[in-house]
Design a protein around this motif. Sequence first.
Motif, PDB file in Angstrom:
ATOM      1  N   THR A  23       1.045  -2.065  -0.299  1.00 28.93           N
ATOM      2  CA  THR A  23       0.353   0.048  -0.093  1.00 28.93           C
ATOM      3  C   THR A  23       1.057   1.240   0.220  1.00 28.93           C
ATOM      4  N   ALA A  24       0.611   1.896  -0.222  1.00 33.09           N
ATOM      5  CA  ALA A  24       1.046   3.722   0.095  1.00 33.09           C
ATOM      6  C   ALA A  24       1.778   3.658   0.753  1.00 33.09           C
ATOM      7  N   ARG A  25       1.286   3.280   2.917  1.00 36.30           N
ATOM      8  CA  ARG A  25       2.066   3.666   3.416  1.00 36.30           C
ATOM      9  C   ARG A  25       3.133   3.023   3.989  1.00 36.30           C
ATOM     10  N   ASN A  26       3.127   1.508   3.297  1.00 36.82           N
ATOM     11  CA  ASN A  26       4.239   1.021   3.100  1.00 36.82           C
ATOM     12  C   ASN A  26       5.478   1.407   2.161  1.00 36.82           C
ATOM     13  N   GLU A  27       4.862   1.690   1.150  1.00 33.52           N
ATOM     14  CA  GLU A  27       5.526   2.689   0.273  1.00 33.52           C
ATOM     15  C   GLU A  27       6.621   4.015   0.689  1.00 33.52           C
ATOM     16  N   LEU A  28       5.456   4.494   1.705  1.00 33.21           N
ATOM     17  CA  LEU A  28       6.361   5.788   2.426  1.00 33.21           C
ATOM     18  C   LEU A  28       6.735   5.289   3.814  1.00 33.21           C
ATOM     19  N   LYS A  29       7.095   3.782   3.724  1.00 32.83           N
ATOM     20  CA  LYS A  29       8.023   3.334   5.151  1.00 32.83           C
ATOM     21  C   LYS A  29       8.820   2.869   4.355  1.00 32.83           C
ATOM     22  N   PHE A  30       8.829   2.680   3.262  1.00 32.57           N
ATOM     23  CA  PHE A  30      10.002   1.931   2.595  1.00 32.57           C
ATOM     24  C   PHE A  30      11.136   3.321   2.462  1.00 32.57           C
ATOM     25  N   LEU A  31      10.132   4.570   2.213  1.00 34.65           N
ATOM     26  CA  LEU A  31      11.238   5.590   1.930  1.00 34.65           C
ATOM     27  C   LEU A  31      12.103   6.120   2.822  1.00 34.65           C
ATOM     28  N   GLN A  32      11.478   6.549   4.278  1.00 31.24           N
ATOM     29  CA  GLN A  32      11.240   6.498   4.978  1.00 31.24           C
ATOM     30  C   GLN A  32      12.916   5.600   5.900  1.00 31.24           C
ATOM     31  N   LEU A  33      13.216   4.225   5.311  1.00 26.77           N
ATOM     32  CA  LEU A  33      14.048   3.506   5.765  1.00 26.77           C
ATOM     33  C   LEU A  33      15.383   4.069   3.980  1.00 26.77           C
ATOM     34  N   LEU A  34      15.165   4.015   3.054  1.00 23.81           N
ATOM     35  CA  LEU A  34      16.222   5.534   2.982  1.00 23.81           C
ATOM     36  C   LEU A  34      16.381   5.947   3.115  1.00 23.81           C
ATOM     37  N   GLY A  35      16.334   6.609   4.044  1.00 25.58           N
ATOM     38  CA  GLY A  35      16.671   8.373   4.234  1.00 25.58           C
ATOM     39  C   GLY A  35      15.453   9.178   3.613  1.00 25.58           C
ATOM     40  N   MET A  36      14.645   8.842   3.575  1.00 24.79           N
ATOM     41  CA  MET A  36      13.391  10.539   2.569  1.00 24.79           C
ATOM     42  C   MET A  36      11.978  10.310   3.196  1.00 24.79           C
ATOM     43  N   GLU A  37      11.967  11.723   2.782  1.00 22.20           N
ATOM     44  CA  GLU A  37      10.314  11.396   3.250  1.00 22.20           C
ATOM     45  C   GLU A  37       9.646  12.240   2.737  1.00 22.20           C
TER      46      GLU A  37
END
Length: 736
Positions: free
Chosen positions: A61-75
């Motif tokens: 989901t979009a929430r999962n993609e947002l978490k993946f972005l945060q793991l990579l240091g980006m929001e």
Amino acid sequence: MLPNLNLDDRTYAQIMERARQAIHRHSPEWTDENAHDPGMTLLEMFSWLTEAQQYYINRVTARNELKFLQLLGMEPQEAISAKTEVQFTGVKEECLLPAGTRLRADTIVFETDSPLWLLPHHIERIVVQHDDTAVMHAWEGLRSPEFALFGTEGKSGSSFCIGLDAPLPVNQPLHLTFDLASNRRVPRNPIDTTIKPSPLAVLRWEFYGDGQWQPIELRGDTTFELTFDGDLHMTLPGMMTPYALYPATDRPRYWLRCTLIESGYETPPVLRHVLINTVHAREGRGTIVCQQTGWDGSGCPVLVWSHQLARPGNVEVRVHEHDGWHIWQTVDDLQLCGTEDRCCVLTEDADSSRLYVYFGDGTHGRRLPAGQGNIVLIAWEDSWKHRRYAGTGTGMPDQRYSVASPEESLCLLRIQTASSDTKGKLLHWHEWTRVANFDSSGPEDRHFRYDERTGEIVFGDNRHGRAPERAAYPNIVMIARTLGGGERGNIRSGVLQLDDTQSYDPTHLLRASNHTHGHGGQGAETLLSAKRRLADSLHEVERAITVDDYETIAMRTPGLRVGRVKALPLYVSGLAGYPQRKAPGQMTLVVVPYTEHRKPEPSPLFLQAVRRYVDRYRMLGTELHVIGPQYIQANVQAHIVVEPHLKGRESVFLTALDEYFDPLGREREFGKTIRSGNLHNWLARIPGVLYVSDLWITAEGSGAVRDESGNIRIPPHALTYAGNHEVQLFTVSEVR
């Protein structure tokens, strides 16, 4: 609205059957497709993995993609307010314009960022002095023509003088706004705010007073030595006296002078406008504003605040002590306060638009603790005196409080909450930090997030983020709240005007207009845009390892116009026999600035700026050298047979030869051999050329060698430039 795509659209049997059909196409020699075959076992395993992968991907989901972005240091980035610069005219006397002065362009609201001391002065003349000559420019504001501030060459010792109709005030913060021409083929690299840029020039600012030029104290320079548009902040230590400066001798004026002590400009600055009475404005409306400051502990603590909303009755003072923030009560007289009473006196100077805050001396009123950033002055619009309290804490998880409507965009929000004693009395306040989510929040972290869909602030559940304490009175307060952000603030120039609902000048003659367009405004970043930004960031060079890395990093040196760069690994200047002979551990960068000269030569300041910037990225153990190119002058003599309409148009071919040998052109490379065959082809491509009958090339410069084929070899760090060419044109009839 786009439908949700079903990515889990193939069953295991379908995947297996498709793989089975691919066998005949890719491996026709594979004939045994029975279950006992090891290859079939592998196909079954990979088909099962593919089907399982489809299942999981379909549930990202979009929430999962947002978490993946945060793991990579980006929001995703929040909304950003547009900025512009506003000039005020119609000033009749010196006065202070407070910060937060409101301007409008229809329904779009801007507010000034800082106070501005308005001057009734006018710039009348600008005199440019260089090479023992002086040129006067009659200044007509925004209608004035462009000209080079230090002459077209920008030589050291050149200067320009600004003539004013009246003396500038002494010991008063002043600033000039410079708008420089930037229409060049190669743009100047933007400034990197994370590092201190290397200067391209050394300037000295002076004013004329007491019969001589005297130094000016500069408090800030956002033009970076007149390489960018920006402001020059200064303070005059003495009185200006009138002087009839040649050639502006029609009457005495009051002069400022800027002298170029050391020049490193690739392209000397060209002035479009120089303005006074300008200030930066930002799109948005501050309903609650605050200024955070401190006191160094010396003397009697008195704070001064100049803001449109800062008036007695609409201001609150909070001071941070060892146990949190405390409200210091406003009183009329400190003499009535005791030793431990937290109190202060607010006095408004209506004539200067300043609010003065006086604190006690330890006898009458508690002494203010010294520190940086430990004092917050808060002001609000009249209608927000009580509305600034968002609510009363319950101590329960997941508390939500409305602070804006869903249609409003909040670009700034600061929250404080208070703890209370057993009787419900509010004791001290603590500031909370805004976060995107509570994933990294602990049970004691004072974090909140803002829900843009509902306009509510949301607190944690006491496991991920602390919850506000239970209180008998409202204990959740906003100390800063600004509406704004988005592309709507990117307005065109000349449309902002003063807000009629506010009074700024007793004469009501003050006028305002934005001389630059609004820029930088953007809405909250979408998830798709953030993913694209992440993909782009993966291609950014962050370490200098390969030759391409060094060249890419050098090309983006902040504040410079870099024409081209050549990285020569294992090379130092003067090494003979390169590349057969090598210098271990050495990296040499040959840099060429963008200039309009035939031989672009980098200055020592230019080379220093590149070296300092690239040195931050080099690997330990690599010794870096940054040098300018060695230039070889190429001279061409050519006999060319052309069609009759080109007869007598030698200038066409001379221009083509200049373009071919242009150090910044695409045809020339560092160390590239000058081959007569390539030059034949270059000239033959001109429409109307039948053939090149004869061609001679000569070269002047150290290291240029003619080989047995007549080609000219040049050193690896050398470039050619056009010398003296001679072209003779013939028609077919003349050749016969």
